[in-house]
Enzyme design. Structure first.
Site, short mmCIF file in Angstrom:
data_model
loop_
_atom_site.label_atom_id
_atom_site.label_comp_id
_atom_site.label_asym_id
_atom_site.label_seq_id
_atom_site.Cartn_x
_atom_site.Cartn_y
_atom_site.Cartn_z
N GLU A 131 -0.16 -6.03 -4.34
CA GLU A 131 0.51 -4.52 -4.87
C GLU A 131 -0.34 -3.77 -5.58
O GLU A 131 -0.18 -2.46 -5.70
CB GLU A 131 1.46 -5.16 -5.79
N ASP A 160 5.27 -7.70 7.45
CA ASP A 160 5.44 -6.24 7.87
C ASP A 160 4.16 -5.72 7.89
O ASP A 160 3.67 -5.24 9.27
CB ASP A 160 6.32 -5.32 6.93
N ARG A 180 -0.65 0.06 -4.28
CA ARG A 180 -0.13 1.32 -5.12
C ARG A 180 -1.29 1.88 -6.17
O ARG A 180 -1.24 2.88 -6.25
CB ARG A 180 0.84 0.57 -6.11
N GLU A 187 11.22 2.70 3.73
CA GLU A 187 10.72 2.64 5.49
C GLU A 187 11.63 3.64 6.50
O GLU A 187 11.11 3.79 7.27
CB GLU A 187 10.91 1.11 5.66
#
Ligand code: DMJ
Length: 668
Positions: free
Chosen positions: A214, A360, A218, A535
């Site tokens: 993360e 994913d 980010r 998404e």
């Protein structure tokens, strides 16, 4: 730092861009207007103070009615003139305020833009320029509310106006994730404020555990993208670079990356789930027997490779490249990887295969690594192709009765039953399939290439079908906003990919409660939340750019209006929802940073001209931070080869290599 990326992203000669720049210039929203505005304010205040006896402070408005009525009768004319002059000045100040002369005051401008105005579509014929301006207004509302109630904090809770930090001094979670969106939307003044915060307040030297993935996608991704856009496109939201210098974003990125590097200090090279930024300790996951998420380990590569290219530091490159080798050496069947992997052994944990959470972006970064280096690492194209083939063979099926195409899950392994559900997260996949097929070129151009194949054509068809399904998950819900997870009705046994199936209706409505297509969908009470995820609009953006079919823009507009209507908080920006299947919805009181970093950015780009960040020149990281494509050069290399494997993708042991394409016994 000598590296220069191609100057090929937004076209500033584009007429729409010119229009936008003029609009921003005339609205006074530039750093220069701040100075001009404050000078004007001081002049006016000086004049007012001179008018008042003793040069004192301005009286408060609420004091006036009493004194004014009495003084009018009793005071001489010269004193009444002063009062009149004062009122005139107050009026002037008010008009100037609303016209934006005092740009710092304009930071909190919910009074100018109300979310209610954003629920009204611009009237007249469809004007995409106006629609994208609507998106910019939504960004401003969100940012301004955050700035007012939670400035510098990592979390913002729009309903309670609460805030929270994730580290003692904050990590800039929302500010850094938003930098490039502000550049793309030309939010000069807001960006200046963010930059000031980075310069004066941000420090990574904090005794704090953070999630490796993360923080990379980010924070590192956000800073690198800000560096890329601000250095290569200095006209994009230009801000003064004197404070912090030109390399502010890059220096902050490098400091962070150096702290994150300890994550790779495992026996296998597979990164640990977390690190402590201050003590530089790698930390295995507290759950899952210490295993890391496969997607998390394989979604660091675009960021560290670009940093390696910028700094010339090869070890960033080599560390992330090795991760993919270790994953690939497991010989996952048909390129479909289980969702956990141990950092000590480098071996998969369990057999759960899915393209939702924890799976994913492993697939996303395969094809994006191939594109990032202008196709210089063909190993990643091969891995992507194999995995997509695996998706077709094991995960694609069709719903009943209407025939929607879905990507299901295999929680117990590829030879065990299929679970017909899709996380919202899976909806990155249709856009990524289309991106892989054309390399980012418009379909009409890609079809002219000698390399264009029937498989590419089939991939575009699959991408279109899946986009339609993702859009349907929005239409299924009462608010028009998708659930976190959607389950589907499928046959027993489920149809295989390519089997005959009905064509689902092309027109779907949120209000058509009895429509037969609804029977294909099931949303469980535990899954009705909507987290403002990006998404689906991400895929709409890719599909619009690649196919040019305007329906993707129209669907995006409907989704955007649903967000405006159902997630707005008066004076507070926009919130995620606890129940999106109810009108009015139940709010969740949280604004995700990816609302600003991704969801609004993709809406904005969907309604923008195609030459703003062209898809064949940039790659978006998984948090929607655009990074440049570049030449690898001689310093960097893939440095590994795939082990020989059978037609199922499983590693062939040395003694079997000579037997051509012979499946191993266990694969029969
Ligand atoms: C984002 O942080 C990224 O898009 C990530 O890849 C998945 N989760 C969120 C958005 O849903």
């Amino acid at each position: 730092m000598a590296f220069s990326v191609p100057r090929n992203v937004p076209s500033f000669s584009n007429p729409q861009r010119k229009l936008e720049d003029q609009l921003w210039a005339s609205s006074g929203m530039s750093s220069r207007s701040t100075t001009r505005g404050s000078a004007l304010l001081h002049n006016v205040q000086d004049r007012v103070e001179n008018l008042l006896e003793g040069g004192g402070r301005l009286p408060m408005y609420k004091d006036k009615p009493y004194t004014y009525a009495a003084s009018r009768r009793m005071r001489p004319l010269w004193r009444r003139r002063r009062v009149m002059a004062f009122l005139g000045v107050v009026l002037l100040l008010a008009v100037m305020y609303y016209n934006g002369a005092f740009s710092r005051e304009r930071e909190g401008r919910a009074s100018v833009w109300s979310w209610k105005s954003l629920t009204e579509a611009p009237r007249g014929r469809v004007d995409w320029e106006k629609r994208r301006e609507h998106v910019a207004r939504a960004f401003e509302q969100s940012w301004d509310a955050y700035e007012r109630y939670a400035w510098g904090y990592d979390e913002y809770h729009p309903v309670s106006k609460g805030r929270r930090n994730m580290a003692p001094k904050g990590l800039g979670w929302i500010i850094i994730d938003s930098l490039d969106t502000m550049m793309i939307m030309n939010q000069t003044e807001r960006l200046s404020h963010a930059r000031e915060w980075l310069q004066n307040t941000l420090t990574w030297d904090q005794d704090q555990d953070v999630n490796t993935f993360e923080t990379t996608i980010r924070m590192l991704g956000g800073l690198l993208s800000a560096h890329y856009l601000s250095t290569e496109f200095p006209n994009m939201a230009p801000v003064a670079k004197d404070a912090g210098g030109e390399d502010l974003y890059l220096e902050k990125a490098k400091d962070l990356a150096d702290r994150l590097m300890v994550a790779f200090d495992s026996d296998s090279g597979i990164p640990f789930a977390s690190v402590n930024l201050g003590t530089l300790q790698p930390i295995p996951s507290h759950a899952d027997n210490g295993a890391s998420s496969t997607a998390e380990t394989a979604t660091l590569q675009l960021e560290f490779k670009y940093l390696a290219k910028l700094t010339g530091e090869k070890f960033y490159w080599d560390k992330v490249e090795k991760v993919i080798k270790v994953i690939d050496d497991n010989g996952a069947e048909d390129g479909l990887v289980p969702i956990y992997i141990y950092p000590d052994s480098g071996k998969f944990k369990g057999r759960n295969v899915r393209l939702g959470s924890r799976g994913d972006s492993y697939y996303e970064y395969l094809i994006k690594q191939y594109l990032q280096t202008n196709k210089a690492e063909p190993i990643y194209e091969e891995m992507w192709d194999q995995a997509l083939e695996g998706v077709r063979r094991h995960l694609i099926t069709y719903t009943e009765p209407s025939g929607f195409t879905i990507i299901a899950e295999r929680p117990e392994g590829l030879d065990a039953p299929l679970s017909p559900k899709m996380d919202h997260l899976v909806c990155f996949m249709p856009g990524t399939i289309a991106l892989a097929a054309t390399g980012g070129l418009p379909l009409s151009e890609a079809r002219k290439l000698a390399t264009w194949s029937r498989k590419d054509e089939e991939d575009i068809k699959l991408a279109a079908e899946l986009t339609h399904t993702c859009w349907a998950t929005y239409k299924y819900m009462a608010t028009g906003l998708a659930a976190e997870i959607t389950h589907f009705n499928v046959g027993k046994p489920p149809l295989s990919e390519g089997a005959a199936h009905p064509t689902p209706p092309s027109v779907l409505s949120s209000s058509d409660a009895d429509a037969p297509w609804r029977a294909d969908f099931i949303v469980k009470p535990a899954d009705v939340h909507n987290l403002q995820r990006p998404e689906t609009v991400e895929s709409l953006f890719y599909m619009w750019r690649i196919t040019g079919d305007v329906k993707y823009r129209e669907w995006g507009w409907e989704m955007f209006m649903s967000f405006m209507e159902h997630t707005a908080v008066e004076g507070g920006g926009f919130t995620s929802l606890t129940n999106a299947n109810k009108v009015p919805p139940v709010t969740r009181d949280n604004m995700e940073s990816f609302w600003l970093a991704e969801t609004l950015k993709y809406f904005y780009l969907l309604f923008s001209p195609d030459d703003l960040l062209p898809l064949d020149k940039v790659v978006f990281n998984t948090e929607a931070h655009p990074l440049p494509r570049f030449e690898m050069g001689r310093l960097f290399s893939t440095g590994w080869e795939r082990k020989p494997r059978d037609r199922f993708g499983r590693i062939i042991k040395k003694e079997e290599v000579s037997a051509e394409d012979k499946p191993s016994k266990e694969g029969e």
